[in-house]
Design an enzyme around this catalytic site. Structure first.
Site, PDB file in Angstrom:
ATOM      1  CB  SER A   7      -0.845   0.005   1.338  1.00 14.82           C
ATOM      2  OG  SER A   7      -1.215   1.500   1.749  1.00 14.82           O
ATOM      3  CG  HIS A  32      -3.699  -2.153  -1.216  1.00 14.67           C
ATOM      4  ND1 HIS A  32      -4.823  -3.044  -1.620  1.00 14.67           N
ATOM      5  CD2 HIS A  32      -4.120  -1.353  -0.475  1.00 14.67           C
ATOM      6  CE1 HIS A  32      -5.826  -2.674  -0.654  1.00 14.67           C
ATOM      7  NE2 HIS A  32      -5.497  -1.666  -0.097  1.00 14.67           N
ATOM      8  CG  ASP A  34      -5.210   1.786   0.926  1.00 21.01           C
ATOM      9  OD1 ASP A  34      -6.147   0.999   0.792  1.00 21.01           O
ATOM     10  OD2 ASP A  34      -4.123   1.664   1.282  1.00 21.01           O
ATOM     11  CG  MET A  36      -8.500   6.526   2.466  1.00 19.90           C
ATOM     12  SD  MET A  36      -7.585   6.738   3.514  1.00 19.90           S
ATOM     13  CE  MET A  36      -6.859   5.219   3.800  1.00 19.90           C
ATOM     14  CG  HIS A  65      -9.365  -0.759   0.008  1.00 21.52           C
ATOM     15  ND1 HIS A  65      -8.446  -0.708   1.241  1.00 21.52           N
ATOM     16  CD2 HIS A  65     -10.654  -1.110   0.352  1.00 21.52           C
ATOM     17  CE1 HIS A  65      -9.312  -1.048   2.069  1.00 21.52           C
ATOM     18  NE2 HIS A  65     -10.475  -1.170   1.614  1.00 21.52           N
ATOM     19  CG  MET A  67     -11.436   2.222   2.415  1.00 18.81           C
ATOM     20  SD  MET A  67      -9.807   2.585   2.878  1.00 18.81           S
ATOM     21  CE  MET A  67      -8.625   2.584   1.541  1.00 18.81           C
ATOM     22  CG  MET A 136     -11.086  -3.044   6.150  1.00 14.56           C
ATOM     23  SD  MET A 136      -9.795  -2.860   5.061  1.00 14.56           S
ATOM     24  CE  MET A 136      -8.569  -1.838   6.044  1.00 14.56           C
ATOM     25  CG  ASP A 174      -5.845  -3.223   3.618  1.00 16.71           C
ATOM     26  OD1 ASP A 174      -4.728  -2.656   4.148  1.00 16.71           O
ATOM     27  OD2 ASP A 174      -6.748  -2.465   2.906  1.00 16.71           O
TER      28      ASP A 174
HETATM   29  C1  DX5 Z   1      -6.102   1.338   5.738  1.00 16.92           C
HETATM   30  C2  DX5 Z   1      -5.735   0.947   4.360  1.00 16.92           C
HETATM   31  C3  DX5 Z   1      -4.509   0.075   4.278  1.00 16.92           C
HETATM   32  C4  DX5 Z   1      -3.315   0.533   5.095  1.00 16.92           C
HETATM   33  C5  DX5 Z   1      -2.197  -0.251   5.128  1.00 16.92           C
HETATM   34  O1  DX5 Z   1      -7.386   2.308   5.701  1.00 16.92           O
HETATM   35  O2  DX5 Z   1      -6.678   0.166   3.488  1.00 16.92           O
HETATM   36  O3  DX5 Z   1      -4.277  -0.526   3.115  1.00 16.92           O
HETATM   37  O4  DX5 Z   1      -2.898   1.718   4.778  1.00 16.92           O
HETATM   38  O5  DX5 Z   1      -1.133   0.240   5.756  1.00 16.92           O
HETATM   39  P1  DX5 Z   1      -0.309  -0.598   7.264  1.00 16.92           P
HETATM   40  O6  DX5 Z   1       0.305  -1.532   6.411  1.00 16.92           O
HETATM   41  O7  DX5 Z   1       0.333   0.660   7.636  1.00 16.92           O
HETATM   42  O8  DX5 Z   1      -1.738  -0.742   8.127  1.00 16.92           O
HETATM   43 ZN    ZN Z   2      -6.351  -0.622   1.639  1.00 14.94          ZN
END
Ligand code: DX5
Ligand code: ZN
Length: 217
Positions: A7, A32, A34, A36, A65, A67, A136, A174
């Site tokens: 990520s 990956h 992320d 948000m 991913h 979110m 998660m 994750d």
């Molecule tokens: C959390 C994300 C993850 C996260 C992973 O909301 O979906 O992908 O950033 O990072 P670490 O490994 O630092 O938890």
């Molecule tokens: Zn993620």
């Protein structure tokens, strides 16, 4: 072999291409990404424009991913930006079956993610349609959080269902993955590990990735 999905959430965003190249060099299995929105999770990251500008820089598989609250509206933009697989949260989809079909009709891989407090029973009827279930192991929103151990039981339960039903899909975990929690997740049945901060803090990135890939069920 376990698949590793770094990520980039905790990377140096002023040198995104350099950060991605670093991971590519270590033969990770995918990237990956992320996404948000500040609503579904209390943080903002980046959108399709960033994914689009990264796309020509690497051949790595893009594991996106989402979110976000209104995932349906963003399936096309992320698909056009270069996502290879799109994962949506079961908690944010009003009609999950419909969302899954939309992702498939875009020709993309499809994943569904469950927050730590969402029981796996909710996903069972959709399993034959999916390429992966993401569990998660932190509440989404931030990198660098502590692994929530209760996910291990969920991984085991899901793995048992997948084997019993002879399905072919990955279990991706994750959040909070490090050398120790990775081993626990893999021995419970995880096949893809999302790893963020542990990779950026690693003294030897290559060795850490090699170690994680060689964990076995
Ligand atoms: C959390 C994300 C993850 C996260 C992973 O909301 O979906 O992908 O950033 O990072 P670490 O490994 O630092 O938890
Ligand atoms: Zn993620």
């Amino acid at each position: 072999m376990v698949k590793i999905a770094p990520s980039i959430l905790t990377c140096d965003f002023s040198d995104l291409t350099g950060e991605v190249k670093k991971m590519e060099k270590e033969k990770v299995d995918m990237l990956h990404l992320d996404i948000m929105d500040g609503h579904f999770v209390p943080n903002l990251s980046f959108g399709p424009m960033v994914v689009k500008s990264l796309r020509p820089k690497t051949n790595l598989f893009f594991d996106v991913h989402l979110m976000i609250e209104n995932a349906d509206e963003f399936l096309l933009p992320f698909s056009q930006a270069g996502a290879d697989l799109i994962t949506v949260h079961i908690e944010s989809c009003k009609d999950l079956g419909n969302t899954i079909n939309k992702i498939k009709s875009l020709g993309k891989g499809v994943g569904v993610c469950l927050n730590p407090d969402t029981p796996i029973e909710k996903i069972i009827k959709f399993l034959p349609e999916l390429d992966l279930v993401m569990l998660m192991s932190v509440f989404p929103g931030f990198g660098g959080q502590k692994f929530i151990c209760s996910v291990l039981k969920k991984i085991e339960k899901l793995k048992a269902i997948i084997e019993k039903e002879k399905l072919n899909l990955d279990i991706e975990v994750d959040g909070g993955i490090n050398i120790k929690t990775a081993a626990q997740a893999v021995s419970s049945g995880a096949s893809i590990l999302v790893v963020g901060s542990a990779l950026y803090q690693a003294e030897d990135l290559g060795e850490t990735i090699k170690y994680l890939k060689n964990l076995s069920y």
